[in-house]
Design a protein around this motif. Structure first.
Motif, PDB file in Angstrom:
ATOM      1  N   VAL A  12       0.858  -1.179   0.000  1.00 19.20           N
ATOM      2  CA  VAL A  12       0.000   0.000   0.000  1.00 19.20           C
ATOM      3  C   VAL A  12       0.896   1.231   0.000  1.00 19.20           C
ATOM      4  O   VAL A  12       1.825   1.331   0.804  1.00 19.20           O
ATOM      5  CB  VAL A  12      -0.955   0.000   1.218  1.00 19.20           C
ATOM      6  CG1 VAL A  12      -1.779   1.283   1.261  1.00 19.20           C
ATOM      7  CG2 VAL A  12      -1.864  -1.230   1.167  1.00 19.20           C
ATOM      8  N   LEU A  13       0.606   2.141  -0.918  1.00 16.95           N
ATOM      9  CA  LEU A  13       1.360   3.383  -1.035  1.00 16.95           C
ATOM     10  C   LEU A  13       0.535   4.545  -0.510  1.00 16.95           C
ATOM     11  O   LEU A  13      -0.651   4.662  -0.821  1.00 16.95           O
ATOM     12  CB  LEU A  13       1.704   3.662  -2.496  1.00 16.95           C
ATOM     13  CG  LEU A  13       2.453   2.585  -3.261  1.00 16.95           C
ATOM     14  CD1 LEU A  13       2.655   3.027  -4.704  1.00 16.95           C
ATOM     15  CD2 LEU A  13       3.779   2.275  -2.602  1.00 16.95           C
ATOM     16  N   THR A  14       1.174   5.379   0.268  1.00 11.96           N
ATOM     17  CA  THR A  14       0.606   6.669   0.645  1.00 11.96           C
ATOM     18  C   THR A  14       1.773   7.626   0.843  1.00 11.96           C
ATOM     19  O   THR A  14       2.917   7.185   0.998  1.00 11.96           O
ATOM     20  CB  THR A  14      -0.298   6.587   1.901  1.00 11.96           C
ATOM     21  OG1 THR A  14      -1.034   7.813   2.025  1.00 11.96           O
ATOM     22  CG2 THR A  14       0.483   6.326   3.164  1.00 11.96           C
ATOM     23  N   ALA A  35      -0.518  -3.506   9.446  1.00  8.78           N
ATOM     24  CA  ALA A  35       0.597  -3.677   8.522  1.00  8.78           C
ATOM     25  C   ALA A  35       1.711  -4.431   9.233  1.00  8.78           C
ATOM     26  O   ALA A  35       1.868  -4.307  10.444  1.00  8.78           O
ATOM     27  CB  ALA A  35       1.117  -2.322   8.048  1.00  8.78           C
ATOM     28  N   ALA A  36       2.473  -5.186   8.452  1.00  8.07           N
ATOM     29  CA  ALA A  36       3.617  -5.913   9.006  1.00  8.07           C
ATOM     30  C   ALA A  36       4.837  -5.009   9.106  1.00  8.07           C
ATOM     31  O   ALA A  36       5.623  -5.108  10.041  1.00  8.07           O
ATOM     32  CB  ALA A  36       3.936  -7.122   8.135  1.00  8.07           C
ATOM     33  N   CYS A  37       4.979  -4.117   8.129  1.00  7.91           N
ATOM     34  CA  CYS A  37       6.177  -3.293   8.028  1.00  7.91           C
ATOM     35  C   CYS A  37       5.856  -2.067   7.181  1.00  7.91           C
ATOM     36  O   CYS A  37       5.049  -2.144   6.257  1.00  7.91           O
ATOM     37  CB  CYS A  37       7.285  -4.113   7.358  1.00  7.91           C
ATOM     38  SG  CYS A  37       8.817  -3.216   7.037  1.00  7.91           S
ATOM     39  N   VAL A  38       6.501  -0.945   7.497  1.00  7.35           N
ATOM     40  CA  VAL A  38       6.359   0.268   6.691  1.00  7.35           C
ATOM     41  C   VAL A  38       7.747   0.854   6.478  1.00  7.35           C
ATOM     42  O   VAL A  38       8.491   1.050   7.428  1.00  7.35           O
ATOM     43  CB  VAL A  38       5.458   1.321   7.373  1.00  7.35           C
ATOM     44  CG1 VAL A  38       5.320   2.558   6.489  1.00  7.35           C
ATOM     45  CG2 VAL A  38       4.090   0.754   7.729  1.00  7.35           C
ATOM     46  N   ASN A  39       8.082   1.129   5.212  1.00  9.93           N
ATOM     47  CA  ASN A  39       9.318   1.836   4.888  1.00  9.93           C
ATOM     48  C   ASN A  39       8.972   3.291   4.603  1.00  9.93           C
ATOM     49  O   ASN A  39       7.963   3.580   3.970  1.00  9.93           O
ATOM     50  CB  ASN A  39       9.990   1.255   3.644  1.00  9.93           C
ATOM     51  CG  ASN A  39      10.316  -0.205   3.798  1.00  9.93           C
ATOM     52  OD1 ASN A  39       9.775  -1.025   3.085  1.00  9.93           O
ATOM     53  ND2 ASN A  39      11.178  -0.547   4.733  1.00  9.93           N
ATOM     54  N   LEU A  61       5.313   6.314   2.012  1.00 15.43           N
ATOM     55  CA  LEU A  61       5.180   5.168   2.898  1.00 15.43           C
ATOM     56  C   LEU A  61       4.915   3.944   2.040  1.00 15.43           C
ATOM     57  O   LEU A  61       4.007   3.948   1.204  1.00 15.43           O
ATOM     58  CB  LEU A  61       4.025   5.343   3.886  1.00 15.43           C
ATOM     59  CG  LEU A  61       4.262   6.329   5.037  1.00 15.43           C
ATOM     60  CD1 LEU A  61       4.096   7.762   4.573  1.00 15.43           C
ATOM     61  CD2 LEU A  61       3.297   6.029   6.164  1.00 15.43           C
ATOM     62  N   LEU A  62       5.742   2.924   2.201  1.00 10.19           N
ATOM     63  CA  LEU A  62       5.590   1.640   1.522  1.00 10.19           C
ATOM     64  C   LEU A  62       5.113   0.663   2.594  1.00 10.19           C
ATOM     65  O   LEU A  62       5.896   0.221   3.439  1.00 10.19           O
ATOM     66  CB  LEU A  62       6.916   1.183   0.926  1.00 10.19           C
ATOM     67  CG  LEU A  62       7.615   2.180   0.002  1.00 10.19           C
ATOM     68  CD1 LEU A  62       9.027   1.732  -0.308  1.00 10.19           C
ATOM     69  CD2 LEU A  62       6.812   2.362  -1.260  1.00 10.19           C
ATOM     70  N   ILE A  63       3.833   0.363   2.567  1.00  6.56           N
ATOM     71  CA  ILE A  63       3.194  -0.400   3.633  1.00  6.56           C
ATOM     72  C   ILE A  63       2.954  -1.829   3.165  1.00  6.56           C
ATOM     73  O   ILE A  63       2.244  -2.056   2.190  1.00  6.56           O
ATOM     74  CB  ILE A  63       1.857   0.258   4.031  1.00  6.56           C
ATOM     75  CG1 ILE A  63       2.084   1.731   4.423  1.00  6.56           C
ATOM     76  CG2 ILE A  63       1.181  -0.531   5.155  1.00  6.56           C
ATOM     77  CD1 ILE A  63       0.809   2.540   4.551  1.00  6.56           C
ATOM     78  N   LYS A  64       3.555  -2.792   3.853  1.00  6.45           N
ATOM     79  CA  LYS A  64       3.366  -4.201   3.515  1.00  6.45           C
ATOM     80  C   LYS A  64       2.291  -4.782   4.412  1.00  6.45           C
ATOM     81  O   LYS A  64       2.381  -4.694   5.643  1.00  6.45           O
ATOM     82  CB  LYS A  64       4.672  -4.995   3.672  1.00  6.45           C
ATOM     83  CG  LYS A  64       5.599  -4.889   2.468  1.00  6.45           C
ATOM     84  CD  LYS A  64       6.339  -3.611   2.418  1.00  6.45           C
ATOM     85  CE  LYS A  64       7.530  -3.644   3.304  1.00  6.45           C
ATOM     86  NZ  LYS A  64       8.505  -2.646   3.261  1.00  6.45           N
ATOM     87  N   THR A  65       1.270  -5.376   3.765  1.00  4.31           N
ATOM     88  CA  THR A  65       0.140  -5.895   4.518  1.00  4.31           C
ATOM     89  C   THR A  65      -0.562  -6.993   3.730  1.00  4.31           C
ATOM     90  O   THR A  65      -0.074  -7.414   2.677  1.00  4.31           O
ATOM     91  CB  THR A  65      -0.832  -4.746   4.892  1.00  4.31           C
ATOM     92  OG1 THR A  65      -1.776  -5.216   5.847  1.00  4.31           O
ATOM     93  CG2 THR A  65      -1.522  -4.175   3.673  1.00  4.31           C
ATOM     94  N   LEU A  89      -3.082   3.598  -2.365  1.00  5.86           N
ATOM     95  CA  LEU A  89      -3.116   2.646  -3.469  1.00  5.86           C
ATOM     96  C   LEU A  89      -2.648   1.287  -2.980  1.00  5.86           C
ATOM     97  O   LEU A  89      -1.605   1.191  -2.335  1.00  5.86           O
ATOM     98  CB  LEU A  89      -2.192   3.102  -4.609  1.00  5.86           C
ATOM     99  CG  LEU A  89      -2.458   4.477  -5.216  1.00  5.86           C
ATOM    100  CD1 LEU A  89      -1.351   4.846  -6.179  1.00  5.86           C
ATOM    101  CD2 LEU A  89      -3.810   4.485  -5.908  1.00  5.86           C
ATOM    102  N   ALA A  90      -3.387   0.242  -3.313  1.00  4.26           N
ATOM    103  CA  ALA A  90      -2.990  -1.122  -2.966  1.00  4.26           C
ATOM    104  C   ALA A  90      -2.526  -1.829  -4.227  1.00  4.26           C
ATOM    105  O   ALA A  90      -3.259  -1.901  -5.212  1.00  4.26           O
ATOM    106  CB  ALA A  90      -4.147  -1.881  -2.336  1.00  4.26           C
TER     107      ALA A  90
END
Length: 107
Positions: A12-14, A35-39, A61-65, A89-90
């Motif tokens: 997921v991008l924001t 989320a598991a992790c966010v860069n 934010l690069l959100i892994k989920t 955006l997913a």
């Protein structure tokens, strides 16, 4: 690499206007298990807003989920975000490291 059927994971991008806002969003969604992790990555965005060309520093934010968390994640981002219309955006993850995906699924 493993190929996932039904792409149960997503990126997921924001964006956020500041490092502090990006960090607050990231910490909240990870602590709440959305989320598991966010860069967090500093970027410069160019876009049109209210008929004016904008060029602004932002934080990506690069959100892994997982896809089943997306609705709750989107709702939480909207509640925390300062933007009137934030990017949310997913992007389905089609494949990845089996051990990393397994870890994502447990967070």
């Amino acid at each position: 690499m493993t190929h996932l059927s039904n792409a149960e994971f997503c990126l997921v991008l924001t964006t956020a206007s500041s490092e502090a806002e990006a960090t607050a969003i990231a910490q909240t969604v990870v602590q709440e298990k959305l989320a598991a992790c966010v860069n967090l990555v500093p970027i410069r965005s160019v876009y049109i807003w209210q008929d004016q060309l904008q060029q602004e520093p932002e934080w990506q934010l690069l959100i892994k989920t997982t896809l089943d968390r997306f609705s709750d994640l989107q709702e939480r981002i909207l509640a925390l975000h300062s933007y009137e219309v934030p990017e949310i955006l997913a992007i389905p993850i089609q494949s990845g490291s089996p051990s990393y995906l397994a870890w994502m699924g447990t967070q």
